[in-house]
Scaffold this active site. Structure first.
Site, PDB file in Angstrom:
ATOM      1  N   GLY A 141       0.929  -1.172   0.066  1.00 16.11           N
ATOM      2  CA  GLY A 141       0.093   0.061   0.128  1.00 16.11           C
ATOM      3  C   GLY A 141       0.789   1.355  -0.034  1.00 16.11           C
ATOM      4  N   GLY A 142       0.253   2.383  -0.162  1.00 12.85           N
ATOM      5  CA  GLY A 142       0.786   3.687  -0.011  1.00 12.85           C
ATOM      6  C   GLY A 142       1.519   4.072  -1.649  1.00 12.85           C
ATOM      7  CG  ASP A 143       2.049   8.206  -3.990  1.00 13.13           C
ATOM      8  OD1 ASP A 143       3.067   8.278  -4.621  1.00 13.13           O
ATOM      9  OD2 ASP A 143       0.699   8.332  -4.237  1.00 13.13           O
ATOM     10  CB  ILE A 144       6.518   7.426  -4.795  1.00 10.24           C
ATOM     11  CG1 ILE A 144       7.945   7.078  -5.598  1.00 10.24           C
ATOM     12  CG2 ILE A 144       6.510   8.935  -4.399  1.00 10.24           C
ATOM     13  CD1 ILE A 144       8.083   7.658  -6.921  1.00 10.24           C
ATOM     14  CB  ALA A 166       8.130   6.147   4.330  1.00  9.86           C
ATOM     15  N   GLY A 176       7.170  -2.902   4.920  1.00 11.01           N
ATOM     16  CA  GLY A 176       7.219  -2.695   6.402  1.00 11.01           C
ATOM     17  C   GLY A 176       7.361  -1.176   6.363  1.00 11.01           C
ATOM     18  CB  CYS A 214       4.286   9.279   1.382  1.00 18.03           C
ATOM     19  SG  CYS A 214       5.663   8.516   2.095  1.00 18.03           S
TER      20      CYS A 214
END
Length: 243
Positions: free
Chosen positions: A92-95, A164, A177, A195
């Site tokens: 999940g999440g962005d960059i 992050a 993680g 992010c």
């Protein structure tokens, strides 16, 4: 059967793809055990293992499933000039960015051994980082609605992300993680919208303290708080023992 034993594997500096493949291998093995157990009587079921990997990566940008590729501000030539790789991955999440001087932790846990609550899982990972930073005199915390660990998290006059997080969870087995900036070259974050959040900065332990920090000290403290918060017992497996 509940198993709170965790195999701790320090990988040192490792290529991102190699570490990702290793995670996928451990993840798939755990899923397979859980699948087989469904067809077995309780007395024949196998316990599921838990793993915790610590490592550093060479310069690399990773984009989560919910991210936008436009948040990477480098083209292929720019990546080559900065000796950085780029991967689209299944967390999940962005960059985000990984690189030398950053402590990356990958728990591959069967949450059926601990608790089946992904939000609690994320909050405990954050708490382990918050407690670790406190031992170095850095006051950190959470910002509502944003995963990860932040400085200036209350008044938010200059909020700065120091850790992050992005995870994958399937059948209550986790992978991916957190990434804690210890002595990280923060200029690499200039080439992304971290992010996917354009109005907040990133920082590192080195920048906040004005001095480099021994990565091994951070690893020891983070591992200890992980054990305490998860009620786990970690046993080390050396890199060589994997092969």
């Amino acid at each position: 059967m509940i198993n709170k034993e965790v195999t701790f594997i320090p990988l040192g500096t490792i290529d991102y793809q190699e570490a990702w493949n290793y995670q996928e291998q451990l993840f798939a093995q755990t899923i397979a055990i859980k699948t087989d157990n469904r067809n077995l009587p309780p007395q024949e079921q196998k316990i599921t293992p838990n793993y915790l990997l610590f490592c550093q990566h060479p310069h690399v940008y990773t984009l989560g499933k919910s991210g936008q590729e436009s948040h990477l501000l480098l083209n292929e030539q720019g990546l080559q000039e900065h000796q950085a790789q780029f991967y689209k991955i299944n967390r999940g999440g962005d960059i985000t960015y990984h690189g030398p001087g950053q402590l990356v932790a990958y728990p591959i846990l069967d949450l059926d051994n601990f608790f089946t609550d992904i939000h609690k899982y994320l909050r405990l990972l954050e708490e382990a980082v918050i407690l670790t930073l406190a031992d170095f005199g850095i006051r950190a915390g959470r910002i509502a609605g944003l995963t990860g660990v932040w400085l200036d998290f209350e008044e938010q006059k200059n909020p700065r992300k120091i850790c992050a997080m992005g995870v994958k969870c399937s059948r209550w087995v986790t992978m991916h993680g957190l990434a804690l900036n210890v002595n990280t070259d923060l200029t690499y974050f200039d080439h992304i919208i971290p992010c996917g959040i354009p109005d907040k900065a990133v920082t590192s332990m080195e920048q906040e303290l004005g001095r480099p920090v021994m990565l091994t000290e951070v690893e020891e403290k983070l591992l200890s708080y992980f054990e305490q918060l998860f009620g786990a017992t970690c046993h080390i497996l050396t890199n060589e023992a994997r092969y």
